[in-house]
Design a protein around this motif. Structure first.
Motif, PDB file in Angstrom:
ATOM      1  N   GLU A  32      18.400  36.996   6.452  1.00 47.19           N
ATOM      2  CA  GLU A  32      18.546  36.168   5.347  1.00 47.19           C
ATOM      3  C   GLU A  32      19.310  34.931   5.850  1.00 47.19           C
ATOM      4  OE1 GLU A  32      18.647  37.446   1.118  1.00 47.19           O
ATOM      5  OE2 GLU A  32      18.736  39.414   1.834  1.00 47.19           O
ATOM      6  N   LEU A  34      20.368  30.898   4.810  1.00 45.97           N
ATOM      7  CA  LEU A  34      20.443  29.751   3.715  1.00 45.97           C
ATOM      8  C   LEU A  34      21.357  28.672   4.547  1.00 45.97           C
ATOM      9  CD1 LEU A  34      20.815  28.679   0.934  1.00 45.97           C
ATOM     10  CD2 LEU A  34      22.970  29.494   0.793  1.00 45.97           C
ATOM     11  N   PRO A  48      13.230  22.238   4.503  1.00 46.21           N
ATOM     12  CA  PRO A  48      12.394  22.977   3.597  1.00 46.21           C
ATOM     13  C   PRO A  48      11.124  22.877   4.289  1.00 46.21           C
ATOM     14  CG  PRO A  48      13.683  21.447   2.295  1.00 46.21           C
ATOM     15  CD  PRO A  48      14.065  21.045   3.768  1.00 46.21           C
ATOM     16  N   ASN A  51      10.498  26.282   5.622  1.00 45.95           N
ATOM     17  CA  ASN A  51      10.717  27.483   4.678  1.00 45.95           C
ATOM     18  C   ASN A  51      12.072  28.308   4.615  1.00 45.95           C
ATOM     19  OD1 ASN A  51       8.108  27.112   3.358  1.00 45.95           O
ATOM     20  ND2 ASN A  51       7.057  28.188   5.333  1.00 45.95           N
ATOM     21  N   ILE A  52      13.142  27.279   4.902  1.00 45.45           N
ATOM     22  CA  ILE A  52      14.452  28.077   4.864  1.00 45.45           C
ATOM     23  C   ILE A  52      15.120  27.621   3.632  1.00 45.45           C
ATOM     24  CG2 ILE A  52      16.614  27.874   5.977  1.00 45.45           C
ATOM     25  CD1 ILE A  52      15.145  27.226   8.491  1.00 45.45           C
ATOM     26  N   PRO A  53      15.618  28.455   2.736  1.00 45.54           N
ATOM     27  CA  PRO A  53      16.301  27.919   1.380  1.00 45.54           C
ATOM     28  C   PRO A  53      17.588  27.047   1.893  1.00 45.54           C
ATOM     29  CG  PRO A  53      15.905  30.458   1.522  1.00 45.54           C
ATOM     30  CD  PRO A  53      15.570  30.012   2.879  1.00 45.54           C
ATOM     31  N   PHE A  54      17.582  25.893   0.829  1.00 40.44           N
ATOM     32  CA  PHE A  54      18.337  24.700   1.141  1.00 40.44           C
ATOM     33  C   PHE A  54      19.384  24.690  -0.087  1.00 40.44           C
ATOM     34  CE2 PHE A  54      19.155  20.517   1.096  1.00 40.44           C
ATOM     35  CZ  PHE A  54      19.791  20.163   2.373  1.00 40.44           C
ATOM     36  N   ASN A  55      20.517  24.517   0.075  1.00 36.07           N
ATOM     37  CA  ASN A  55      21.327  24.134  -1.014  1.00 36.07           C
ATOM     38  C   ASN A  55      22.038  22.701  -0.488  1.00 36.07           C
ATOM     39  OD1 ASN A  55      21.357  25.623  -3.289  1.00 36.07           O
ATOM     40  ND2 ASN A  55      22.628  27.138  -2.564  1.00 36.07           N
ATOM     41  N   PHE A  91      25.979  34.285  -1.982  1.00 36.42           N
ATOM     42  CA  PHE A  91      25.137  34.799  -0.861  1.00 36.42           C
ATOM     43  C   PHE A  91      25.719  35.778  -0.130  1.00 36.42           C
ATOM     44  CE2 PHE A  91      23.133  33.786   3.258  1.00 36.42           C
ATOM     45  CZ  PHE A  91      21.903  33.950   3.016  1.00 36.42           C
TER      46      PHE A  91
END
Length: 363
Positions: A32, A34, A48, A51-55, A91
């Protein structure tokens, strides 16, 4: 495995992180990932798409001169660290990796304060302020140029290469040529100044466009979106040679690179990683507008080993450009020597090297 990646500001910091993400998923399909970046930086668009989660956090870089903005940057740094701690507590990453740019400062520092193993990756021969600052807090420092080792604690340094190098391996050069309707049997010169182009390189080539049209090899001339309309106007006025293909941007650059014989470019770390992974001879024109003149130092590392010709921007003109192209492409022995020298500097397994380093330090 749970990994936090961070890198921002320029493609030179972001693309290695994205290449690393692909390699992580290849080796650890259940991993996983982030990504923490800035809201307005290039990473907010590129990450994005993969398709990688982004904060995101809000952070700015330090001014190199005395400025009240630096006081604001310190406050943003502290707020960024606080937000990153909150993100990481939720996370629960096993390891945190920073690939450069000021956004990595609060991300990697937060990991260190939470006792989460971390490493940084340095792409250039001369590191920036952020990586110099973070070097005291991380477990390992991955480098792309042996010359950069002297700037860091020696016991932490590992020469891995640039993960971006791994992305160009195994690509189809013939397909890359077909995508631009190039002659598959002709030697090909790629001239490119980066995603936004480089005006001095554009002007030099425009000055000798008619002479270039008389050569036996073909040119792919990537102007950059910013300069494309002006270049096209100038070309239409003087006539475009049949052996010159002009485009504003190339979306399948790894495929195209695999099909060319010579590259004329700036000396950014990502470009150099790609060129050496494929063993492509190059004419490098370092940008004089970058911090610590690191592009020239990057380029000299290749020149020293016979893999590239370095021409400073102040010395660049159309005649010099074609003269150097001829000297390389019209002499097979010279080209072969540069090809071999470039290939010897390449680190096509760089992404896997960094993954292995991550595995060794993860908690």
């Amino acid at each position: 495995m749970r990994i936090v990646l961070s890198g921002g500001g320029t493609g030179g910091h972001i693309y290695p992180a994205l290449a690393l993400a692909k390699e992580i998923k290849k080796i650890h399909p259940d991993a996983e990932i982030l990504y923490i970046g800035t809201e307005k930086g290039l990473e907010s668009k590129l990450v994005p798409r993969e398709n990688i989660p982004f904060n995101s956090i809000h952070i700015t870089g330090f001014k190199r001169s005395l400025s009240m903005e630096n006081a604001k940057t310190v406050m943003r740094f502290l707020k960024g660290v606080s937000k990153c701690k909150k993100i990481m507590k939720e996370f629960k990453p096993d390891v945190v990796v920073g690939t450069g740019g000021y956004v990595c400062g609060p991300v990697v520092y937060a990991a260190s304060s939470l006792n989460i193993p971390s490493l940084i990756h340095e792409q250039n021969s001369v590191p920036g302020l952020t990586n110099k600052f973070l070097s005291r807090y991380v477990k390992k420092i991955a480098i792309s140029f042996e010359e950069s080792a002297s700037f860091f604690p020696q016991e932490k340094v590992v020469f891995t290469g640039n993960p971006r190098a791994s992305e160009v391996m195994g690509t189809d050069g013939a397909k890359g040529k077909r995508s631009l309707n190039l002659d598959p049997g002709k030697k090909t010169v790629l001239i490119v100044g980066g995603s936004r182009g480089a005006r001095p390189i554009n002007e030099a080539f425009l000055d000798v466009l008619s002479e270039a049209g008389q050569k036996s090899y073909q040119f792919v001339y990537v102007t950059g979106d910013v300069h494309y309309e002006n270049v096209l106007k100038a070309v239409n006025e003087s006539g475009s040679p049949a052996n010159v293909t002009i485009v504003p941007f190339v979306h399948n650059m790894p495929e195209l690179l695999a099909g060319v014989d010579l590259v004329v470019a700036r000396a950014g770390a990502t470009s150099i990683a790609e060129l050496t992974a494929l063993g492509i001879p190059s004419i490098l024109i370092p940008s004089p507008y970058v911090t610590n003149n690191h592009q020239e130092k990057n380029a000299r590392a290749l020149e020293k080993n016979g893999a590239a010709v370095v021409v400073l921007e102040k010395d660049m003109n159309g005649s010099r450009l074609l003269e150097e192209v001829d000297r390389i492409l019209d002499n097979q022995e010279n080209w072969s020597h540069m090809h071999q020298a470039s290939k010897e500097l390449g680190m096509p397994q760089a992404a896997a090297n960094v993954v292995k380093l991550m595995e060794n330090i993860k908690r």
